[in-house]
Design an enzyme around this catalytic site. Structure first.
Site, mmCIF file in Angstrom:
data_model
loop_
_atom_site.group_PDB
_atom_site.id
_atom_site.type_symbol
_atom_site.label_atom_id
_atom_site.label_comp_id
_atom_site.label_asym_id
_atom_site.label_seq_id
_atom_site.Cartn_x
_atom_site.Cartn_y
_atom_site.Cartn_z
ATOM 1 N N SER A 46 -14.230 -3.551 -14.300
ATOM 2 C CA SER A 46 -14.456 -4.881 -14.874
ATOM 3 C C SER A 46 -15.819 -5.425 -14.460
ATOM 4 O O SER A 46 -16.243 -6.458 -14.956
ATOM 5 C CB SER A 46 -13.349 -5.832 -14.420
ATOM 6 N N PRO A 71 -12.411 0.121 -22.744
ATOM 7 C CA PRO A 71 -11.824 -0.353 -24.010
ATOM 8 C C PRO A 71 -12.126 -1.823 -24.281
ATOM 9 O O PRO A 71 -12.045 -2.268 -25.419
ATOM 10 C CB PRO A 71 -10.313 -0.137 -23.822
ATOM 11 N N TYR A 120 0.831 -1.214 0.000
ATOM 12 C CA TYR A 120 0.000 0.000 0.000
ATOM 13 C C TYR A 120 0.859 1.254 0.000
ATOM 14 O O TYR A 120 0.484 2.257 -0.598
ATOM 15 C CB TYR A 120 -0.998 -0.001 1.166
ATOM 16 N N HIS A 157 -14.890 1.820 -1.553
ATOM 17 C CA HIS A 157 -13.830 0.941 -1.046
ATOM 18 C C HIS A 157 -12.806 1.666 -0.191
ATOM 19 O O HIS A 157 -11.696 1.172 -0.004
ATOM 20 C CB HIS A 157 -13.142 0.228 -2.222
#
Ligand code: OAD
Length: 253
Positions: A189, A214, A67, A119
């Site tokens: 996604s 894309p 992170y 998130h």
């Protein structure tokens, strides 16, 4: 770039627009996505395996450093024309709710207000045991550092696999999805729940769902309009096509 008049008209007429973004919108800022090839130092790690409480228990130092690397990338990155176009979009539609799965804060740095972070955000910290919010701690050799309140290890304030999303953020996102007339899914996604169900809920309530990516995703068969392309190119072009005067209003790209 050419868009269907049907899409441009829907955008111009929309009263409430909800936007869901994923890692793809920050790709053009140089932030790696989750499910596409990772490059460099961390190429050998599967992000899915580092973003869990189990991974942190097993190897807190590894997760903390991963992170720290991502935070450094984010700090060095700049919002791109995709982020900036969504900030501008808020000025063209009566109500815009921007929901993101990203933890990079780039929408806020692009000037978007009221961003719903599903998130969390990797620039905030909490402690592992009791989730105390922590903004400063004593520097020692220990990695990760310890919570000044309870001594448990610090972690980023992000949602890991197996953890619940922040309830209020999720409630606001679901309300926006159910009440919008146009839902825009950008650079995700559409694999991770519950975020992935937001466009489907919008569709069920009769909203037009537009996807910008894309590559086709699991969501693509269910959308009203799929626009193949990169967010940083498609979004500014879409705004300019829908509101030709936007070009004079300083739209990026
Ligand atoms: P993914 O890495 O799963 O997907 C990124 C998507 O962005 C893919 O569909 C790409 O085709 C698309 N993409 C790539 N470049 C793009 C560009 N320039 N413009 C538009 N789209 C582009 O990332 P997410 O869908 O955000 O969760 O992943 C969802 C969640 O899974 C993340 O928030 C994270 C992750 O594990 C947690 O950590 C809880």
């Amino acid at each position: 770039m050419k868009f269907d008049e049907f899409l441009l008209e829907a955008l111009r007429r929309a009263r409430r627009v909800a936007v869901l973004t994923g890692a793809g919108i920050s790709a053009e800022s140089g932030i790696p996505t989750f499910r596409e090839a990772q490059t460099g130092l961390w190429a050998q790690y599967d992000p899915q395996e580092l973003a869990t409480p189990q991974a942190f228990r097993r190897n807190p130092r590894l997760v903390w450093e991963w992170y720290a690397w991502r935070r450094q990338l984010v700090t060095q990155a700049e919002p791109n024309p995709g982020h900036l176009a969504l900030t501008a979009l808020a000025g063209f539609v009566p109500q815009l709710t921007l929901i993101t799965q990203n933890v990079d804060g780039l929408h806020q740095r692009a000037g978007s207000a009221g961003v719903i972070e599903l998130h969390g955000n990797l620039t905030r910290y909490i402690c592992f045991d009791r989730r105390h919010p922590v903004s400063a701690w004593a520097e020692t050799d220990e990695v990760p550092p310890r919570c000044p309140l309870c001594g448990s290890r610090l972690r980023p304030d992000v949602v890991w696999f197996g953890e619940s999303l922040p309830a209020e953020a999720l409630r606001q996102a679901a309300t926006a999805a159910r009440s919008c007339d146009l839902f825009l899914s950008v650079g995700t996604s559409a694999l991770v729940q519950p975020a992935a169900s937001l466009p489907l809920e919008a569709r069920q309530q009769g909203a037009m769902v537009v996807e910008v990516n894309p590559k086709e995703t699991l969501l693509t068969p269910y959308v009203s309009v799929y626009v193949a392309g990169r967010a940083g190119e498609v979004l500014p072009a879409l705004l300019r096509a829908a509101w030709p005067s936007a070009a004079e209003n300083g739209l990026p790209g």
